[in-house]
Design a protein around this motif. Structure first.
Motif, PDB file in Angstrom:
ATOM      1  N   ALA A 291       0.875  -1.173   0.000  1.00 58.71           N
ATOM      2  CA  ALA A 291       0.000   0.000   0.000  1.00 58.71           C
ATOM      3  C   ALA A 291       0.909   1.218   0.000  1.00 58.71           C
ATOM      4  CB  ALA A 291      -0.902   0.000   1.224  1.00 58.71           C
ATOM      5  N   THR A 292       0.332   2.392  -0.236  1.00 59.87           N
ATOM      6  CA  THR A 292       1.139   3.611  -0.240  1.00 59.87           C
ATOM      7  C   THR A 292       0.464   4.700   0.578  1.00 59.87           C
ATOM      8  OG1 THR A 292       0.108   4.407  -2.274  1.00 59.87           O
ATOM      9  CG2 THR A 292       2.164   3.184  -2.501  1.00 59.87           C
ATOM     10  N   ALA A 293       1.297   5.556   1.150  1.00 62.72           N
ATOM     11  CA  ALA A 293       0.842   6.796   1.778  1.00 62.72           C
ATOM     12  C   ALA A 293       1.402   7.904   0.907  1.00 62.72           C
ATOM     13  CB  ALA A 293       1.357   6.894   3.210  1.00 62.72           C
ATOM     14  N   THR A 294       0.530   8.679   0.307  1.00 61.30           N
ATOM     15  CA  THR A 294       0.965   9.677  -0.671  1.00 61.30           C
ATOM     16  C   THR A 294       0.601  11.078  -0.193  1.00 61.30           C
ATOM     17  OG1 THR A 294      -1.116   9.445  -1.860  1.00 61.30           O
ATOM     18  CG2 THR A 294       0.714   8.072  -2.597  1.00 61.30           C
ATOM     19  N   GLY A 295       0.916  12.048  -1.034  1.00 61.75           N
ATOM     20  CA  GLY A 295       0.512  13.432  -0.766  1.00 61.75           C
ATOM     21  C   GLY A 295       1.519  14.223   0.036  1.00 61.75           C
ATOM     22  N   PHE A 296       2.758  13.779   0.118  1.00 62.94           N
ATOM     23  CA  PHE A 296       3.778  14.551   0.830  1.00 62.94           C
ATOM     24  C   PHE A 296       4.134  15.780  -0.003  1.00 62.94           C
ATOM     25  CE2 PHE A 296       4.435  10.280   2.526  1.00 62.94           C
ATOM     26  CZ  PHE A 296       4.594  10.531   3.881  1.00 62.94           C
ATOM     27  N   ALA A 297       4.222  16.929   0.654  1.00 63.86           N
ATOM     28  CA  ALA A 297       4.670  18.145  -0.030  1.00 63.86           C
ATOM     29  C   ALA A 297       6.184  18.076  -0.215  1.00 63.86           C
ATOM     30  CB  ALA A 297       4.289  19.363   0.794  1.00 63.86           C
ATOM     31  N   PRO A 298       6.721  18.745  -1.235  1.00 59.49           N
ATOM     32  CA  PRO A 298       8.182  18.730  -1.402  1.00 59.49           C
ATOM     33  C   PRO A 298       8.881  19.259  -0.141  1.00 59.49           C
ATOM     34  CG  PRO A 298       7.140  19.665  -3.337  1.00 59.49           C
ATOM     35  CD  PRO A 298       6.063  19.499  -2.298  1.00 59.49           C
ATOM     36  N   GLY A 299       9.860  18.513   0.337  1.00 65.45           N
ATOM     37  CA  GLY A 299      10.617  18.914   1.518  1.00 65.45           C
ATOM     38  C   GLY A 299       9.898  18.678   2.831  1.00 65.45           C
ATOM     39  N   SER A 300       8.750  17.999   2.821  1.00 70.85           N
ATOM     40  CA  SER A 300       7.967  17.785   4.036  1.00 70.85           C
ATOM     41  C   SER A 300       7.843  16.301   4.342  1.00 70.85           C
ATOM     42  CB  SER A 300       6.564  18.372   3.869  1.00 70.85           C
ATOM     43  OG  SER A 300       5.748  18.010   4.964  1.00 70.85           O
ATOM     44  N   ALA A 301       7.869  15.982   5.632  1.00 77.75           N
ATOM     45  CA  ALA A 301       7.675  14.604   6.074  1.00 77.75           C
ATOM     46  C   ALA A 301       6.296  14.412   6.685  1.00 77.75           C
ATOM     47  CB  ALA A 301       8.759  14.221   7.079  1.00 77.75           C
ATOM     48  N   ALA A 302       5.456  15.432   6.636  1.00 78.54           N
ATOM     49  CA  ALA A 302       4.118  15.328   7.213  1.00 78.54           C
ATOM     50  C   ALA A 302       3.219  14.539   6.275  1.00 78.54           C
ATOM     51  CB  ALA A 302       3.544  16.717   7.450  1.00 78.54           C
ATOM     52  N   PRO A 303       2.705  13.378   6.737  1.00 73.15           N
ATOM     53  CA  PRO A 303       1.830  12.589   5.859  1.00 73.15           C
ATOM     54  C   PRO A 303       0.482  13.285   5.680  1.00 73.15           C
ATOM     55  CG  PRO A 303       2.020  11.552   8.022  1.00 73.15           C
ATOM     56  CD  PRO A 303       2.925  12.749   8.022  1.00 73.15           C
ATOM     57  N   VAL A 304      -0.040  13.225   4.459  1.00 73.10           N
ATOM     58  CA  VAL A 304      -1.307  13.866   4.148  1.00 73.10           C
ATOM     59  C   VAL A 304      -2.388  12.822   3.920  1.00 73.10           C
ATOM     60  CG1 VAL A 304      -2.501  15.400   2.533  1.00 73.10           C
ATOM     61  CG2 VAL A 304      -0.138  15.875   3.176  1.00 73.10           C
ATOM     62  N   ASP A 305      -2.179  11.923   2.983  1.00 69.91           N
ATOM     63  CA  ASP A 305      -3.186  10.943   2.606  1.00 69.91           C
ATOM     64  C   ASP A 305      -2.793   9.573   3.172  1.00 69.91           C
ATOM     65  OD1 ASP A 305      -5.222   9.528   1.418  1.00 69.91           O
ATOM     66  OD2 ASP A 305      -4.310   9.536  -0.571  1.00 69.91           O
ATOM     67  N   THR A 306      -3.194   9.297   4.428  1.00 72.60           N
ATOM     68  CA  THR A 306      -2.809   8.037   5.067  1.00 72.60           C
ATOM     69  C   THR A 306      -4.007   7.182   5.451  1.00 72.60           C
ATOM     70  OG1 THR A 306      -2.763   9.119   7.225  1.00 72.60           O
ATOM     71  CG2 THR A 306      -0.680   9.002   6.014  1.00 72.60           C
ATOM     72  N   GLY A 307      -5.201   7.643   5.180  1.00 74.29           N
ATOM     73  CA  GLY A 307      -6.402   6.906   5.586  1.00 74.29           C
ATOM     74  C   GLY A 307      -6.462   5.502   5.004  1.00 74.29           C
ATOM     75  N   SER A 308      -6.238   5.380   3.706  1.00 81.80           N
ATOM     76  CA  SER A 308      -6.313   4.054   3.079  1.00 81.80           C
ATOM     77  C   SER A 308      -5.162   3.160   3.546  1.00 81.80           C
ATOM     78  CB  SER A 308      -6.315   4.176   1.558  1.00 81.80           C
ATOM     79  OG  SER A 308      -5.110   4.775   1.117  1.00 81.80           O
ATOM     80  N   ALA A 309      -3.969   3.740   3.732  1.00 81.28           N
ATOM     81  CA  ALA A 309      -2.835   2.949   4.209  1.00 81.28           C
ATOM     82  C   ALA A 309      -3.073   2.462   5.633  1.00 81.28           C
ATOM     83  CB  ALA A 309      -1.543   3.774   4.137  1.00 81.28           C
ATOM     84  N   LEU A 310      -3.702   3.298   6.467  1.00 84.45           N
ATOM     85  CA  LEU A 310      -3.998   2.906   7.846  1.00 84.45           C
ATOM     86  C   LEU A 310      -4.990   1.750   7.890  1.00 84.45           C
ATOM     87  CD1 LEU A 310      -3.657   3.514  10.868  1.00 84.45           C
ATOM     88  CD2 LEU A 310      -5.508   5.168  10.646  1.00 84.45           C
ATOM     89  N   GLU A 311      -6.045   1.852   7.108  1.00 82.84           N
ATOM     90  CA  GLU A 311      -7.027   0.757   7.070  1.00 82.84           C
ATOM     91  C   GLU A 311      -6.412  -0.513   6.502  1.00 82.84           C
ATOM     92  OE1 GLU A 311      -9.981   0.612   8.543  1.00 82.84           O
ATOM     93  OE2 GLU A 311      -9.345   2.570   9.290  1.00 82.84           O
ATOM     94  N   TRP A 312      -5.597  -0.363   5.463  1.00 85.95           N
ATOM     95  CA  TRP A 312      -4.919  -1.520   4.882  1.00 85.95           C
ATOM     96  C   TRP A 312      -4.028  -2.186   5.908  1.00 85.95           C
ATOM     97  CZ3 TRP A 312       0.318  -2.352   4.372  1.00 85.95           C
ATOM     98  CH2 TRP A 312       0.688  -3.468   3.622  1.00 85.95           C
ATOM     99  N   ALA A 313      -3.261  -1.396   6.661  1.00 88.08           N
ATOM    100  CA  ALA A 313      -2.332  -1.955   7.656  1.00 88.08           C
ATOM    101  C   ALA A 313      -3.077  -2.687   8.764  1.00 88.08           C
ATOM    102  CB  ALA A 313      -1.462  -0.844   8.243  1.00 88.08           C
TER     103      ALA A 313
END
Length: 166
Positions: free
Chosen positions: A65-87
């Protein structure tokens, strides 16, 4: 001209046969002892003798699965809902390991702001996703491995089968 001592008694032929038999028996018992060694331990001993560090074999991947939506130079996750449910669903089997690979896109803008390093930002992205999964009690922290890579601004979650553990 060489002179041989004719008075020296000849050795009995059975002594040579006895010596050969003794050496064969010793070789047979050495072979029996050597075949009782665990091959994995023998290989580890040989690697250690040459100074090679032990590494655990990578878990066989079975799902990602993937967690996407990171801004350039940022480590703050944005789109993690699907990855969390998958995990939550994927990591139910205790014989699995979750490898989280943080990635950067390789551009000059996608680096850690404090150090200017892409691999550090990639590790921070993987760590941020891992921290989120642990905080949400989706995965036991002992079953998470973190790595880094280059590709896109994302974190890839790979579920691997380690086997053996129950």
């Amino acid at each position: 001209m060489t002179v041989f001592d004719e008075d020296e008694p000849a050795r009995a032929p059975w002594l040579v046969t006895l010596a050969d038999l003794s050496l064969l028996l010793v070789g047979f018992f050495v072979f029996l002892q050597a075949s009782q060694v665990d091959p994995a331990k023998l290989a580890a001993g040989i690697r250690a003798g040459f100074g090679v560090r032990e590494t655990a074999p990578a878990a066989m991947p079975v799902d990602i699965a993937t967690a996407t939506g990171f801004a350039p130079g940022s480590a703050a996750p944005v789109d993690t809902g699907s990855a969390l449910e998958w995990a939550r669903g994927a990591a139910r089997d205790p014989r699995t390991l979750l490898r989280i690979t943080g990635e950067v896109d390789g551009s000059a803008a996608d680096v850690d702001p404090a150090t200017g390093s892409g691999p550090i930002l990639a590790a921070d992205r993987a760590r941020a996703v891992a921290a989120l999964l642990v905080a949400q009690r989706a995965v036991d922290p002992a079953r998470i491995a973190i790595s880094t890579g280059r590709g896109q601004r994302r974190a890839v979650l790979a579920l691997g089968f380690e086997g053996g553990r129950q």
